[in-house]
Each structure stands twice: as structure tokens, then as C-alpha cells.
Design an enzyme around this catalytic site. Structure first.
Site, PDB file in Angstrom:
ATOM      1  CE  LYS A   1      -4.223  -1.915   1.998  1.00 26.73           C
ATOM      2  NZ  LYS A   1      -5.275  -1.792   3.021  1.00 26.73           N
TER       3      LYS A   1
ATOM      4  CG  ASP B   1      -8.552   0.179   3.190  1.00 22.44           C
ATOM      5  OD1 ASP B   1      -9.303  -0.698   2.729  1.00 22.44           O
ATOM      6  OD2 ASP B   1      -7.308   0.076   3.207  1.00 22.44           O
TER       7      ASP B   1
HETATM    8  P1  NAP Z   1      -0.352  -3.629  10.303  1.00 23.61           P
HETATM    9  O1  NAP Z   1       0.025  -2.445   9.484  1.00 23.61           O
HETATM   10  O2  NAP Z   1       0.581  -4.770  10.428  1.00 23.61           O
HETATM   11  O3  NAP Z   1      -0.655  -3.052  11.802  1.00 23.61           O
HETATM   12  C1  NAP Z   1      -1.029  -3.905  12.851  1.00 23.61           C
HETATM   13  C2  NAP Z   1      -1.020  -3.154  14.188  1.00 23.61           C
HETATM   14  O4  NAP Z   1      -1.385  -4.098  15.206  1.00 23.61           O
HETATM   15  C3  NAP Z   1       0.343  -2.614  14.585  1.00 23.61           C
HETATM   16  O5  NAP Z   1       0.179  -1.463  15.378  1.00 23.61           O
HETATM   17  C4  NAP Z   1       0.915  -3.769  15.418  1.00 23.61           C
HETATM   18  O6  NAP Z   1       1.862  -3.369  16.372  1.00 23.61           O
HETATM   19  C5  NAP Z   1      -0.325  -4.211  16.158  1.00 23.61           C
HETATM   20  N1  NAP Z   1      -0.190  -5.578  16.636  1.00 23.61           N
HETATM   21  C6  NAP Z   1       0.156  -6.679  15.927  1.00 23.61           C
HETATM   22  N2  NAP Z   1       0.160  -7.775  16.727  1.00 23.61           N
HETATM   23  C7  NAP Z   1      -0.154  -7.337  17.965  1.00 23.61           C
HETATM   24  C8  NAP Z   1      -0.283  -7.970  19.238  1.00 23.61           C
HETATM   25  N3  NAP Z   1      -0.092  -9.304  19.381  1.00 23.61           N
HETATM   26  N4  NAP Z   1      -0.612  -7.221  20.307  1.00 23.61           N
HETATM   27  C9  NAP Z   1      -0.809  -5.888  20.178  1.00 23.61           C
HETATM   28  N5  NAP Z   1      -0.685  -5.208  19.005  1.00 23.61           N
HETATM   29  C10 NAP Z   1      -0.369  -5.932  17.921  1.00 23.61           C
HETATM   30  O7  NAP Z   1      -1.729  -4.256   9.808  1.00 23.61           O
HETATM   31  P2  NAP Z   1      -2.971  -3.466   9.161  1.00 23.61           P
HETATM   32  O8  NAP Z   1      -2.871  -3.448   7.699  1.00 23.61           O
HETATM   33  O9  NAP Z   1      -3.138  -2.189   9.885  1.00 23.61           O
HETATM   34  O10 NAP Z   1      -4.175  -4.496   9.492  1.00 23.61           O
HETATM   35  C11 NAP Z   1      -4.539  -4.710  10.830  1.00 23.61           C
HETATM   36  C12 NAP Z   1      -5.786  -5.565  10.953  1.00 23.61           C
HETATM   37  O11 NAP Z   1      -6.893  -4.954  10.308  1.00 23.61           O
HETATM   38  C13 NAP Z   1      -5.672  -6.956  10.338  1.00 23.61           C
HETATM   39  O12 NAP Z   1      -6.351  -7.859  11.176  1.00 23.61           O
HETATM   40  C14 NAP Z   1      -6.398  -6.830   9.009  1.00 23.61           C
HETATM   41  O13 NAP Z   1      -6.956  -8.064   8.590  1.00 23.61           O
HETATM   42  C15 NAP Z   1      -7.495  -5.852   9.411  1.00 23.61           C
HETATM   43  N6  NAP Z   1      -8.002  -5.097   8.246  1.00 23.61           N
HETATM   44  C16 NAP Z   1      -9.304  -5.279   7.901  1.00 23.61           C
HETATM   45  C17 NAP Z   1      -9.834  -4.561   6.845  1.00 23.61           C
HETATM   46  C18 NAP Z   1     -11.276  -4.760   6.464  1.00 23.61           C
HETATM   47  O14 NAP Z   1     -11.658  -4.385   5.344  1.00 23.61           O
HETATM   48  N7  NAP Z   1     -12.088  -5.296   7.337  1.00 23.61           N
HETATM   49  C19 NAP Z   1      -9.016  -3.651   6.132  1.00 23.61           C
HETATM   50  C20 NAP Z   1      -7.688  -3.483   6.526  1.00 23.61           C
HETATM   51  C21 NAP Z   1      -7.182  -4.221   7.599  1.00 23.61           C
HETATM   52  P3  NAP Z   1       3.449  -3.550  16.106  1.00 23.61           P
HETATM   53  O15 NAP Z   1       3.811  -2.453  15.154  1.00 23.61           O
HETATM   54  O16 NAP Z   1       4.058  -3.430  17.438  1.00 23.61           O
HETATM   55  O17 NAP Z   1       3.633  -4.928  15.502  1.00 23.61           O
END
Ligand code: NAP
Length: 283
Positions: free
Chosen positions: A74, A110
Site C-alpha cells: 500500500k 478503506d
Molecule cells: P499492520 O500495518 O501490520 O498493523 C497492525 C497493528 O497491530 C500494529 O500497530 C501492530 O503493532 C499491532 N499488533 C500486531 N500484533 C499485535 C499484538 N499481538 N498485540 C498488540 N498489538 C499488535 O496491519 P494493518 O494493515 O493495519 O491491518 C490490521 C488488521 O486490520 C488486520 O487484522 C487486518 O486483517 C485488518 N483489516 C481489515 C480490513 C477490512 O476491510 N475489514 C481492512 C484493513 C485491515 P506492532 O507495530 O508493534 O507490531
């Protein structure tokens, strides 16, 4: 997109990501094309960063109409397009690409996808206090939607890496260790961490003894499982809950409108998704 095919689909859109194998996007878009009797095709393109330029150049706006972009590209696509929508610029990420007047445009649907279910609740969110759990790519889109589109006065982002939270504009950052206290004060709690999805289905970003208020709304971006542990606990306390599936469909519908100029037939899409998820499609 096999050039040896004799009957080429008239138009193609595709998903750029790595990996892409379990994506629900083909199910969503193909169901929409089918319901509207459109001779379009939605493909998956598992792409590594060195190949991004060539893949993007293939979007000609004629036969290859556009692409969605997912993890991990992205931000990389954001750097490579000719123009950005205001939303994509503000979020710092692109999830939808298309060609306009020969130029490659990057947008971010999004935000619209996230806001859809909150707008559908029909309440004035401007005085609400929100807490966003996590500070990754999705959190940036969520924070932008809450502060800039819904006009919330107070949005707190709490994440393991507080520096990542502080880098998000227009919000207050709070240490991860303080999330229970800030969530207790919130009208809206949004989980943007993967805690609650495989392989962490049994986990929640809030402790089991967290006391939800029936007036709270809990929005989990995770869409598989459809009801996470966080949502189940909130639901049991009488709070309103929203899962990630409506956002997934909403972002796809907004991209579909950009590419086709038509509204996505949501009933057909929902039916196809339910079928796919019941037969094991998980993410
Ligand atoms: P990302 O950029 O990897 O960000 C994930 C965030 O969660 C980071 O702040 C990360 O912290 C934190 N995190 C990861 N594991 C953790 C844990 N065990 N405990 C606490 N914090 C934790 O991912 P993203 O793209 O933002 O996506 C995040 C989630 O949203 C995913 O589940 C994805 O499937 C969902 N999503 C859904 C949609 C939809 O259309 N429904 C769209 C986009 C995303 P660190 O930096 O410390 O690792």
C-alpha cells in the site's frame, strides 16, 4: 490474463499483494460482475516489490481497468502513482488504482469502507470519544476517517509501539499498558490489531475482565472469524458491535464504483461471501 486465451474477458481488474491466495476480493467482485451480467474478470496478482512498476504500467484504463492493493504494497504503490486522491494523500497509503486521462491515480477506499457502518448507525459522532487499538496501516485510515470525516473531537490511538501511534496526525497517543483505562472512557473502541484472528482467534486485545458499557460501540476490523472474542464479550454486555466484513465489502464497493461507474449489488455479494466463508474461505 493468459494471452493464449481465445475468449479474453472484455475488462479485467486485479489485486496486487503478497501473498494473495486467500483473498476474498475475487469472490466479492466476481459476484458483482455476475449479478450485473458484466463480462469482467477479477484476478489475483502475487507481486514482489521489484515487479510493481511493470504491473502498474499494465493498467491501461481500457482492457486492464484498475487494481486493488493490499499488504505489503500500500505504501510502495503510494510512491509510484502519478496522482493521489486527497484521502490517499492524507492516509499515506493507496488501496485502489485506476487510470484517468492517461495518468495513474491512487485512491484509498478503506476510509469509506470503514465509515459505512458507523454512518449507517445514524448518530452524531462528533462529540464521541474513540480509542483505536493498534497503529498500523489500517489504523491510519481509521484515524483519518474518525477525525477528518466524522469530526470526532477526541481520538486516542494506543499501540505497542507508541512512536507509531504518535506519527498519526490529529490524535492523542496513549501507551499500550494504559489501554484498559482509556477504553473504559470511550464511546467507540476500534480494534485494528490482528489480535482475534488466526493464529490468535482465542485472544482479545482487551483483558477478559474488561467491563464494557452497553452504550459503547465496539468495531473490530477482523472479518474472519466474523465474531471475534472482543466482539463476543462486548455483545454479552449489551454493547453495539460491528465486525470487519461490512468494511471489506464497503471498500470493494467504493473501488467497484470507481472502475465501473456502477453500484455494487450488495445482496449478491453478501450471498457469495457467506457461501465462500461457509466452505472454508477464511481471509
Ligand atoms: P499492520 O500495518 O501490520 O498493523 C497492525 C497493528 O497491530 C500494529 O500497530 C501492530 O503493532 C499491532 N499488533 C500486531 N500484533 C499485535 C499484538 N499481538 N498485540 C498488540 N498489538 C499488535 O496491519 P494493518 O494493515 O493495519 O491491518 C490490521 C488488521 O486490520 C488486520 O487484522 C487486518 O486483517 C485488518 N483489516 C481489515 C480490513 C477490512 O476491510 N475489514 C481492512 C484493513 C485491515 P506492532 O507495530 O508493534 O507490531
Amino acid at each position: 490474463m493468459d494471452p493464449t486465451q481465445t475468449e479474453m474477458p472484455r475488462k479485467t481488474c486485479f489485486l496486487i499483494g503478497h501473498p494473495t491466495g486467500h483473498s476474498l476480493s475475487p469472490t466479492i467482485h466476481q459476484a458483482a460482475y455476475g449479478a450485473l451480467d458484466m463480462n469482467w474478470h477479477y484476478a489475483l496478482m502475487d507481486v514482489l516489490e521489484p515487479d510493481l512498476d511493470a504491473v502498474l504500467a499494465g493498467i491501461d484504463g481500457e482492457r486492464i481497468v484498475g487494481a486493488n492493493v493490499t499488504i505489503p504494497h500500500k505504501q510502495a504503490v503510494y510512491e509510484r502513482v502519478d496522482e493521489l486522491s486527497d484521502t490517499a494523500r492524507a492516509v499515506g497509503a493507496v488501496n485502489t488504482v485506476y487510470r484517468r486521462d492517461g495518468r495513474l491515480v491512487g485512491d484509498n477506499t478503506d476510509v469509506a469502507g470503514f465509515l459505512g457502518p458507523l454512518r449507517a448507525m445514524g448518530r452524531d459522532w462528533s462529540m464521541a470519544r474513540a480509542v483505536v487499538l493498534g497503529a498500523g496501516g489500517a489504523a491510519r485510515a481509521v484515524a483519518h476517517g474518525l477525525t477528518r470525516e466524522l469530526g470526532l473531537a477526541e481520538v486516542v490511538v494506543t499501540a505497542r509501539r507508541e512512536a507509531a501511534a504518535r506519527a498519526i496526525p490529529d490524535i492523542c497517543a496513549a501507551p499500550w499498558e494504559e489501554r484498559v483505562g482509556v477504553c473504559a472512557e470511550a464511546d467507540l473502541i476500534v480494534n485494528t490489531t490482528p489480535v482475534g484472528m488466526a493464529p490468535m482467534e482465542a485472544a482479545s486485545p482487551l483483558p477478559d475482565d474488561f467491563v464494557f458499557d452497553a452504550k459503547q460501540t465496539v468495531y473490530d476490523l477482523i472479518y474472519a472469524p466474523e465474531t471475534t472474542r472482543l466482539m463476543a464479550a462486548a455483545q454479552a454486555a449489551g454493547a453495539s458491535v460491528i465486525g470487519g466484513l461490512p468494511m471489506l465489502i464497503g471498500q470493494a464497493a467504493a473501488a467497484f464504483r470507481i472502475w465501473t461507474g456502477r453500484d455494487m449489488p450488495l445482496e449478491a455479494v453478501n450471498r457469495a461471501l457467506r457461501q465462500r466463508m461457509a466452505t472454508g474461505g477464511s481471509s
